[in-house]
Write an enzyme that holds these catalytic residues in place. Structure first.
Site, PDB file in Angstrom:
ATOM      1  N   CYS A  92       7.165  52.925  25.058  1.00 42.79           N
ATOM      2  CA  CYS A  92       7.996  54.128  25.126  1.00 42.79           C
ATOM      3  C   CYS A  92       7.262  55.341  24.569  1.00 42.79           C
ATOM      4  O   CYS A  92       7.521  56.465  24.945  1.00 42.79           O
ATOM      5  CB  CYS A  92       9.303  53.922  24.366  1.00 42.79           C
ATOM      6  SG  CYS A  92      10.563  53.130  25.375  1.00 42.79           S
TER       7      CYS A  92
ATOM      8  N   CYS B  69     -23.833  59.603  28.789  1.00 43.91           N
ATOM      9  CA  CYS B  69     -25.045  60.405  28.642  1.00 43.91           C
ATOM     10  C   CYS B  69     -25.210  60.916  27.217  1.00 43.91           C
ATOM     11  O   CYS B  69     -26.325  61.200  26.781  1.00 43.91           O
ATOM     12  CB  CYS B  69     -25.104  61.530  29.657  1.00 43.91           C
ATOM     13  SG  CYS B  69     -23.654  62.517  29.640  1.00 43.91           S
TER      14      CYS B  69
END
Lengths: 657, 541
Positions: free
Chosen positions: A163, A175
């Protein structure tokens, strides 16, 4: 047994205890305690499932195991130990993964109550969905150090596990790891990749291919094959990884153009350095560069031996193997020296590399005691008294260690899992994102599905049935017909979970940009874009220029060697977060969190903003080095900041996963 | 090349086994645990649950004092006795099974009545680090409390009774160095920079810096410069901004010193923004907290002797430091918060604080050495490393002087007051403390627990009520306990519920670990748990 003691329980409760079959998912720290408590209370039909085997570091709290049981399946040993004390109960143990489809609806339907004592979000989400679909009550629990919590979940009655958004494990752009590390954690992750590349089964290469002279010319060898060919000679490896690879990086001029971060070659004398003793240094102290290099060669030699002995092709990195740890510690610190990043101690790197969460017996005992008290109420259907309970590390102002929500929290009407068959927004580059990525990254990893099926206009795009021959996986979304603004439905048959996904096409320019993002709706997406704009505005401040310099390495543990370089600015995460949360875009989000917090109890809100942030910045270690100016950096920080906000909110809610 | 393993195998095994907890209390804490000897009186379900959570993390030894034999009820609630051992010595069996949990812990068992032991061999209790009891009777509590108070050995009196439980902690004197305070202001000394720090600040001329350097000045420097400017402006060289208005002036000043683009817009200078945000806490006056002042005035410092605890010798040295070299201030803590700066600037600043901290610690150490000589203790009673840790945490030192449990029973302390005050809150759990006391009284009078014998449940109700109202009137409290509760407690008939004991056992072990490791402040000093509505509350009795 206790249940039969007259006086404490009324006969109808005694019957409930005797006749209710319970499923316990996980038999680790909390699981051991819960199993003991269930049996002691008189429960006599229990099934327990765990996919783990016992490790030495479990023994400080998982009391059903001992030294002799290390390496054996947790669930089986837990069962045997409990039966030794109490032979008259009926316990079935499963050594397996609860997300496996052999534990489907039919399996779950056998139980009156399910108790989660898990340590990962994926399994928690899965059990949550299974219990929602079978309408079985679930008790969800967790501890972290001195803290812990117990939550009650039942479809339509209380909030489910999903929820509210929970924090996600951090991920870093590849990278950054390969080329532009700024923080110790970047080097640590790199070192783990390097381990699997050299000794394990790697899917990400961090070390370059190497040219090698062969008869009649050169051939290119993968780093792994090159290492094997050179018999894992530590000196050669050291030169390749920390000199040749760096020279290669520096040779790719575009990588460091306009950047303040830039690797600096180590002094060549280190290639021939004398052995530098480090065994006397305690785990929590920082080694010098010279010591790290010696540790590196020792660990490589030891791992090579292990690889030889094991007959296995591959080793799997494990934080509890001292040599594997030494490899990661030394590699990450040597790399840190190259990128001018502070060193970390063995002890700290172990925390970071192994994602270690501190755990002690006392907190588990308290949480498990509470779980079983909740279990009794749930079986009697006294749901209104099953508020979520939080265990605090310090008593609050009223002297309470245990704090509970005022009421059982109602399901979130917008919850995609327990209320609506909702719709979410998938933002990605439909020209590049493939169906395989959709299945693995979005549906399984992000949305925690285990057996998703996707069909569009009677065409099967993704199938959970291995017998179905679907050959769409290499197509991009666009090629498969999932174009911008289109909506499709995913159905996980095992979890009985259906969700609609709307595609929003956004072109991806930079490698560092995420492959995809998920939002609950357009508003959230727009709010996130606001942050982008803000960050981009500030990019214009870029005035720093890098001067190229070669710098000698200094031998000290802290890298202060290249002081001349106009260098990295340290940004503490704290700052970044505060800054962003001041911006309008996120204000909305943080307000929302605020109200939630109030609706919880005082106790939970005691874990204040400040504390939360502090904790996080401490955890991350002293300094993050980032130039804060290059465009790509900003993106990374922004992403980081967004993660931080989530983290803080999580701490606020004091939920422990 | 030989392959030396990084550490010795045992050490490595140990740090691996205890890894997850070392991350909470560190090596020192673990060492304290491993040298501790905990005494448990009565190996009830609660008792064994407490020991379980101490044996697992590796306490050195435990001793169980218990002269009961195992009954069916024990088997029903206590995990560490088994059905095939009914009729055997409870302490012996529990001790054996608990020892199986961890081979590093030694377990002992004494089959003797507590009162007799206190009478014949009181010195035995001096050998324990902590004593914890469950299901004691009034007289036992009183005698034990007196004895341990004089020995200054921590005592925890615990109970698990049906859906309720309690713990009462007695600490005659407990000293702590690492209290892990929730939020602590950094020790920056901007109001009174030490010489080298001031000299360092003075090397900066913010206006003259080029833009790049301007972007990378640590915010401490900015704050210091603006404090000077502000003091200059208002003509008071010792002033510190205290009011919101004064702080706002400085914030505005800092903001105005951010560099501007040619078009007049501000550069994004993170360090200046950090400075603005830090105005609120960074300009604190460096002073001794009330708590520290009290500790420095403690009477324990008056006459140090051969028997003085190292803590008090260190505090005395600290006091002498504060009065002399320290010029009224504690040693510099030596840690700096994160800040935007380039590495060089940050590290040179950090080193100044480091160096000063080391210098201050050395001064304290020299004073410690003198004191040790003076009282004829060996030099190595307190090491340089001890002093470094002590100085780093000097601002969070804590001394707890608790109250004697026996005083509650002999009505000498202040407990009556606390009880009547707590009774004013209708939701307070104090009522359960009162009922549990009533049950002890009941036992003293009838040598049985209310409702312990099935047929006696109904007739015991009025008797228990009477015990409770007698207690209340002794305390001068106008209060009548809820009828429901009395019925409920009589219905329990002393039965112990395993999951309640599991919870309280966790809480109690938690407190014992805090006491043994002398880290984190323990609960002060009583604690009640209500499993019916999952609530806890603590009281200072």
């Amino acid at each position: 047994m206790a249940a039969t003691i007259a006086g404490v329980f009324k006969p109808e409760v005694q019957n409930l205890i005797i006749n209710s079959k319970i499923l316990l998912v996980g038999s680790g720290g909390i699981g051991c305690e819960v199993l003991k408590n269930l049996v002691m209370l008189g429960f006599c039909n229990i099934e327990v499932i765990d996919l783990d085997t016992i490790e030495v570091s479990n023994l400080n709290r998982q009391f059903l195991f001992n030294k002799e049981s290390v390496g054996k399946p947790k669930s089986h040993v837990a069962k045997t130990s409990v039966l030794k004390f109490n032979p008259n109960v009926n316990i079935t143990s499963h050594f397996g993964d609860i997300t496996d489809n052999k534990y489907g609806v039919a399996f779950f339907n056998k139980f009156k109550l399910v108790i989660n004592a898990l340590d990962n979000k994926k399994a928690r989400s899965h059990v949550n969905r299974m219990c929602l679909s079978c309408e079985i009550p679930l008790i969800e629990s967790g501890t972290m150090g001195y803290q812990g919590q117990v939550e009650f979940i039942l479809k339509g009655v209380s909030m489910c596990f999903e929820c509210n958004a929970r924090s996600e494990p951090k991920s870093y752009p590849m990278c950054t790891i390969r080329n532009t590390p700024r923080e110790p954690i970047h080097c640590i992750i790199w070192a783990k990749y390097l381990f699997s590349q050299l000794f394990g089964n790697s899917d990400e290469d961090v070390s370059m291919e190497q040219k090698e002279e062969v008869e009649g010319g050169y051939e290119k060898l993968s780093a792994r094959n090159w290492a094997i060919k050179n018999e894992y000679n530590p000196k050669k490896l050291f030169k390749k990884i920390f000199f040749d690879d760096i020279i290669y990086l520096l040779g790719m001029s575009h990588l460091y153009e306009g950047r303040i971060i830039k690797p600096v070659l180590l002094d060549e004398s280190l290639l021939e350095q004398e052995y530098c003793e480090y065994n006397h240094v305690p785990d929590n102290k920082i080694l010098t560069l010279e010591q790290s290099i010696s540790m590196f060669s020792d660990s490589v030699t030891a791992i090579k031996e292990k690889l030889g002995e094991s007959n296995a092709e591959c080793l799997t990195w494990d934080k509890d193997d001292d040599n594997f740890m030494s490899f990661v510690v030394s590699c990450s610190n040597i790399r840190s020296a190259i990128f001018n990043i502070p060193f970390k101690s063995y002890f700290d790197i172990k925390s970071m590399a192994g994602n270690i969460i501190p755990a002690i017996a006392t907190a588990n005992a308290m949480v498990a005691g509470q779980i079983v008290i909740h279990a009794l109420r749930i079986l009697q259907k006294k749901y209104d008294r099953c508020q979520n309970v939080f265990l605090r590390s310090m008593p609050n102002h009223k002297g309470g260690l245990l704090v509970k929500d005022k009421d059982v929290l109602k399901p979130n009407p917008k919850c995609n899992v327990c209320i609506s068959d909702g719709e979410i927004l998938l933002v990605t580059d439909t020209h590049k994102f493939t169906i395989r990525q959709l299945e693995e990254l979005v549906l399984k990893k992000k949305l925690n599905m285990v057996a998703p099926d996707v069909q569009i206009d009677d065409r099967v795009i993704i199938s959970s049935d291995a017998d179905d021959e679907v050959n769409m996986y290499d197509l991009t979304l666009l090629e498969a017909g999932l174009k911008d603004r289109s909506t499709f439905e995913v159905d996980d048959g095992l979890q009985s979970f259906i969700i609609k996904i709307k595609v929003h096409h956004q072109e991806k320019y930079e490698e560092e940009e995420p492959d995809f993002e998920i939002f609950n709706n357009m508003n959230e997406f727009n709010a996130a874009n606001e942050i982008n704009k803000y960050m981009e505005l500030n990019e214009n401040d870029d005035d720093c220029v890098i001067e190229e310099k070669t710098v000698d390495s200094s031998g000290s543990g802290v890298c202060v060697n290249n002081e001349d370089i106009k260098e990295a600015v340290m940004v503490s995460k704290k700052e970044v977060t505060e800054e962003i949360s001041n911006e309008e875009g996120t204000e909305e989000i943080s307000n929302k969190e605020g109200t939630e917090e109030i609706s919880n109890e005082e106790g939970t809100e005691e874990i204040s903003n400040k504390e939360g942030i502090e904790e996080i910045s401490n955890k991350e270690g002293a300094k993050d080095i980032t130039n804060g100016e290059g465009a790509e950096e900003i993106l990374a920080i922004k992403r980081k900041a967004a993660e931080e906000i989530e983290d803080i909110n999580d701490v606020k809610k004091s939920r422990v996963d | 090349m030989a392959v030396p393993s990084p550490k010795s195998p045992e050490q490595s095994e140990r740090s691996r086994k205890y890894d997850r907890q070392l991350r909470l209390w560190g090596d020192q804490g673990q060492q304290d645990l491993e040298t501790a000897h905990v005494c448990l009186i009565n190996a009830t379900a609660l008792g064994t649950e407490i020991l379980k959570s101490l044996v697992l993390p590796g306490i050195g030894a435990f001793t169980i004092i218990d002269n009961e034999v195992i009954t069916e009820e024990d088997v029903g609630s206590n995990f560490f006795v088994t059905a095939d051992k009914i009729g055997e010595k409870r302490g012996s069996i529990a001790s054996q099974l608990l020892c199986e949990l961890n081979s590093d812990t030694r377990g002992h068992f004494i089959d003797e009545c507590l009162l007799k032991l206190l009478d014949l061999n009181p010195g035995l209790f001096k050998t324990f680090t902590v004593v914890v009891t469950t299901s004691l009777h009034e007289k036992e509590i009183i005698d034990l409390s007196h004895k341990l108070w004089t020995y200054n050995i921590p005592l925890l009196v615990c109970q698990s009774y049906g859906f309720f439980g309690s713990m009462r902690l007695q600490l005659a004197e407990h000293t702590m160095i690492k209290t892990h305070p929730d939020n602590q202001n950094p020790d920056l000394r901007l109001d009174c920079p030490f010489q080298k720090l001031k000299a360092h600040f003075d090397t900066y001329n913010l206006e003259a810096l080029d833009l790049t350097n301007h972007l990378h000045v640590p915010y401490l420097v900015i704050l210091y410069k603006h404090l000077e400017k502000w003091r200059n402006d208002i003509g008071n060289v010792n002033a510190l901004p205290e009011t919101y208005k004064q702080k706002q002036v400085i914030r505005d000043n800092i903001k105005n010193s951010i560099r501007k683009h040619e078009n007049g817009t501000l550069y994004h200078e993170e360090n200046f923004e950090e400075a603005i945000r830090s105005v609120n806490f960074a300009y604190n006056r460096t002073s001794l907290s009330e708590n520290i002042q009290l500790i420095l005035k403690d009477e324990k410092l008056m006459n140090l002797t051969l028997n003085s605890q190292p803590f008090w010798i260190m505090v005395k040295a600290l006091k002498d430091f504060v009065d002399n070299e320290g010029c009224g201030k504690l040693p510099v803590r030596g840690t700096l918060p994160d800040m935007t700066a380039d590495t060089f600037k940050y590290i040179s600043l950090q080193q100044l604080y480091h160096e000063q901290a080391a210098k201050d610690a050395e001064a304290v150490y020299n004073r410690v050495q003198q004191l040790l000589q003076h009282v004829n203790l060996p030099d190595d009673t307190i090491t340089e490393q001890d002093i470094k840790i002590f100085c780093k945490h000097a601002s969070e030192l804590c001394v707890i002087r608790g109250t004697r449990i026996a005083d509650e029973y002999e009505r000498k302390g202040n407990a009556d007051n606390e009880i009547s005050q707590s009774l004013e809150d209708p939701d307070s759990l104090i009522e359960h403390y009162i009922i549990l006391r009533g049950i002890e009284r009941f036992y003293s009078e009838y040598y049985t627990y209310p409702g312990e014998i099935d047929e006696q449940v109904e007739p015991d109700i009025p008797k228990l009520k009477l015990c409770i109202s007698n207690l209340l009137s002794e305390w001068g409290c106008m209060y009548s306990t809820k009828e429901d509760y009395i019925h409920e407690y009589c219905r329990y008939g002393k039965s112990e519920l395993h999951s309640v004991s599991s919870f309280i056992g966790g809480c109690v072990s938690h407190e014992i670990i805090k006491i043994i490791t002398r880290q984190y402040k323990p609960v002060n000093n009583s604690f009640v748990f209500n499993a019916i509505n999952c609530s806890t509350e603590s009281f200072t009795l």
